[in-house]
Motif scaffolding. Sequence first.
Motif, PDB file in Angstrom:
ATOM      1  N   ASP A   1       0.821  -1.205   0.000  1.00 20.76           N
ATOM      2  CA  ASP A   1       0.000   0.000   0.000  1.00 20.76           C
ATOM      3  C   ASP A   1       0.858   1.259   0.000  1.00 20.76           C
ATOM      4  OD1 ASP A   1      -2.092   2.068   1.276  1.00 20.76           O
ATOM      5  OD2 ASP A   1      -3.172   0.351   0.467  1.00 20.76           O
ATOM      6  N   ILE A   2       1.970   1.234   0.710  1.00 16.29           N
ATOM      7  CA  ILE A   2       2.879   2.390   0.713  1.00 16.29           C
ATOM      8  C   ILE A   2       3.439   2.619  -0.688  1.00 16.29           C
ATOM      9  CG2 ILE A   2       5.066   3.296   1.563  1.00 16.29           C
ATOM     10  CD1 ILE A   2       4.541   1.799   4.193  1.00 16.29           C
ATOM     11  N   GLN A   3       3.912   1.559  -1.317  1.00 15.50           N
ATOM     12  CA  GLN A   3       4.475   1.680  -2.660  1.00 15.50           C
ATOM     13  C   GLN A   3       3.434   2.165  -3.666  1.00 15.50           C
ATOM     14  OE1 GLN A   3       5.992  -2.391  -3.009  1.00 15.50           O
ATOM     15  NE2 GLN A   3       8.067  -1.553  -3.232  1.00 15.50           N
ATOM     16  N   LYS A   4       2.252   1.581  -3.596  1.00 15.82           N
ATOM     17  CA  LYS A   4       1.193   1.953  -4.533  1.00 15.82           C
ATOM     18  C   LYS A   4       0.792   3.410  -4.352  1.00 15.82           C
ATOM     19  CE  LYS A   4      -3.250   0.277  -6.311  1.00 15.82           C
ATOM     20  NZ  LYS A   4      -4.343  -0.734  -6.139  1.00 15.82           N
ATOM     21  N   GLY A   5       0.728   3.858  -3.106  1.00 18.11           N
ATOM     22  CA  GLY A   5       0.382   5.245  -2.839  1.00 18.11           C
ATOM     23  C   GLY A   5       1.432   6.206  -3.356  1.00 18.11           C
ATOM     24  N   ARG A   6       2.695   5.904  -3.102  1.00 16.26           N
ATOM     25  CA  ARG A   6       3.773   6.762  -3.598  1.00 16.26           C
ATOM     26  C   ARG A   6       3.755   6.836  -5.120  1.00 16.26           C
ATOM     27  NH1 ARG A   6       9.521   4.309  -2.852  1.00 16.26           N
ATOM     28  NH2 ARG A   6       8.552   2.937  -4.401  1.00 16.26           N
ATOM     29  N   ASP A   7       3.578   5.706  -5.760  1.00 11.41           N
ATOM     30  CA  ASP A   7       3.583   5.678  -7.219  1.00 11.41           C
ATOM     31  C   ASP A   7       2.403   6.456  -7.799  1.00 11.41           C
ATOM     32  OD1 ASP A   7       5.832   4.127  -7.023  1.00 11.41           O
ATOM     33  OD2 ASP A   7       4.828   2.226  -7.489  1.00 11.41           O
ATOM     34  N   ALA A   8       1.252   6.371  -7.141  1.00 11.45           N
ATOM     35  CA  ALA A   8       0.066   7.089  -7.629  1.00 11.45           C
ATOM     36  C   ALA A   8       0.256   8.598  -7.521  1.00 11.45           C
ATOM     37  CB  ALA A   8      -1.170   6.650  -6.850  1.00 11.45           C
ATOM     38  N   VAL A   9       0.831   9.050  -6.413  1.00 14.22           N
ATOM     39  CA  VAL A   9       1.066  10.488  -6.238  1.00 14.22           C
ATOM     40  C   VAL A   9       2.113  10.973  -7.238  1.00 14.22           C
ATOM     41  CG1 VAL A   9       1.913  12.252  -4.645  1.00 14.22           C
ATOM     42  CG2 VAL A   9       0.360  10.472  -3.822  1.00 14.22           C
ATOM     43  N   ALA A  10       3.158  10.201  -7.432  1.00 11.96           N
ATOM     44  CA  ALA A  10       4.196  10.574  -8.392  1.00 11.96           C
ATOM     45  C   ALA A  10       3.647  10.626  -9.811  1.00 11.96           C
ATOM     46  CB  ALA A  10       5.364   9.594  -8.312  1.00 11.96           C
ATOM     47  N   SER A  11       2.794   9.672 -10.147  1.00 11.62           N
ATOM     48  CA  SER A  11       2.212   9.636 -11.483  1.00 11.62           C
ATOM     49  C   SER A  11       1.285  10.816 -11.718  1.00 11.62           C
ATOM     50  CB  SER A  11       1.447   8.322 -11.677  1.00 11.62           C
ATOM     51  OG  SER A  11       0.826   8.279 -12.946  1.00 11.62           O
ATOM     52  N   ALA A  12       0.513  11.174 -10.707  1.00 10.36           N
ATOM     53  CA  ALA A  12      -0.442  12.273 -10.845  1.00 10.36           C
ATOM     54  C   ALA A  12       0.248  13.627 -10.931  1.00 10.36           C
ATOM     55  CB  ALA A  12      -1.423  12.263  -9.668  1.00 10.36           C
ATOM     56  N   THR A  13       1.311  13.813 -10.156  1.00  7.50           N
ATOM     57  CA  THR A  13       1.953  15.121 -10.055  1.00  7.50           C
ATOM     58  C   THR A  13       3.143  15.289 -10.987  1.00  7.50           C
ATOM     59  OG1 THR A  13       3.409  14.342  -8.275  1.00  7.50           O
ATOM     60  CG2 THR A  13       1.297  15.330  -7.630  1.00  7.50           C
ATOM     61  N   HIS A  14       3.643  14.174 -11.521  1.00  3.97           N
ATOM     62  CA  HIS A  14       4.868  14.187 -12.323  1.00  3.97           C
ATOM     63  C   HIS A  14       6.056  14.680 -11.500  1.00  3.97           C
ATOM     64  CE1 HIS A  14       1.964  14.856 -15.969  1.00  3.97           C
ATOM     65  NE2 HIS A  14       1.914  13.615 -15.493  1.00  3.97           N
ATOM     66  N   GLU A  15       6.007  14.413 -10.212  1.00  6.11           N
ATOM     67  CA  GLU A  15       7.069  14.818  -9.295  1.00  6.11           C
ATOM     68  C   GLU A  15       7.480  13.625  -8.436  1.00  6.11           C
ATOM     69  OE1 GLU A  15       8.596  17.872  -8.470  1.00  6.11           O
ATOM     70  OE2 GLU A  15       7.731  18.723 -10.299  1.00  6.11           O
ATOM     71  N   SER A  16       8.751  13.623  -8.011  1.00  2.68           N
ATOM     72  CA  SER A  16       9.162  12.614  -7.042  1.00  2.68           C
ATOM     73  C   SER A  16       8.501  12.930  -5.701  1.00  2.68           C
ATOM     74  CB  SER A  16      10.676  12.611  -6.881  1.00  2.68           C
ATOM     75  OG  SER A  16      11.149  13.863  -6.457  1.00  2.68           O
ATOM     76  N   VAL A  17       8.270  11.910  -4.930  1.00  2.00           N
ATOM     77  CA  VAL A  17       7.544  12.059  -3.659  1.00  2.00           C
ATOM     78  C   VAL A  17       8.554  12.062  -2.523  1.00  2.00           C
ATOM     79  CG1 VAL A  17       5.802  11.048  -2.150  1.00  2.00           C
ATOM     80  CG2 VAL A  17       5.513  10.959  -4.639  1.00  2.00           C
ATOM     81  N   GLY A  18       8.675  13.215  -1.855  1.00  2.48           N
ATOM     82  CA  GLY A  18       9.734  13.366  -0.873  1.00  2.48           C
ATOM     83  C   GLY A  18       9.339  13.128   0.567  1.00  2.48           C
TER      84      GLY A  18
END
Length: 294
Positions: A165-182
């Motif tokens: 769930d952590i990985q999926k959430g990070r990937d979804a935010v990164a995909s939506a924003t086109h930014e790395s998730v810090g």
Amino acid sequence: MSLRVACVAAALACLLSSCAGRSQMEASNGGTLVSSFAPAQAAKPLSKTNADSPVPLTPVAWGRLGNPGSLAGRTLTVNSISDIALNDKEVVLTFDDGPMPHKTERILSILDQFGVKATFLMVGQMAKAHPELARKVVAEGHSIGSHTYRHPNLAHLSFEAAIEDIQKGRDAVASATHESVGFFRFPYLADTHRLRQWVASNGMVVLDVQIDSKDYFGVSPAAVATRTVSALRAHRRGIILMHDIHNRTVAMLPALLTQLKADGYKVVHIRRSGSGGSSAPLLVASLDNDRSDK
């Protein structure tokens, strides 16, 4: 009365009437009605015995009608835990669970009026559903993080399910924003040492909480603002937890930021150095953390 003073007075009256109107709405949903803020008193730290008592909020000019940008403090580029050490009367604003249409936009507008930046910890499902809004957060200069994909209590899951769930959430935010998730925040602040160790190898700063607005309770906007100011006056610094999915949060935010300005606080903007991903070390942002359910 000068024209400037009249404009400021009119703006403040509008703000307080808005909060009162929101209070009526919240009360109809079972919340406690607080129609207005108490008369102004000098700001001072509260003792532990009265930290939960109603806190008078000082009516002052807010946003660009007052002194634009005076609430904005330092920008900290986070490389290690020591980089996020806050001085007396410094706060970091954070918003969880969004982005939420018709609410996140209004919060962005209020933050812009006060000239301050925040960190938005996005739920993956929400970012995926509203990618344009997630990108708007980034475009306006705010920092982003993830808050898992579906907001489960990770401590109640198997280690493998929690990591998924952590990985999926990070990937979804990164995909939506086109930014790395810090940045990352555990839902309900429910973590385990093993989960933190896993996040340690995946390049996200874990944000804990010192000041909990408790805006998820069904109370009035005024009650949320007074509770938050009360907790802050006791701690005098820290990371403030709010949520950009509640109308009461939108309604109370101008009053909260007005009071921070009146009390001499500065809003610190934290930014993650480098890119997200497995190459960066874990950075745990924690200041005498007072853990409770979020």
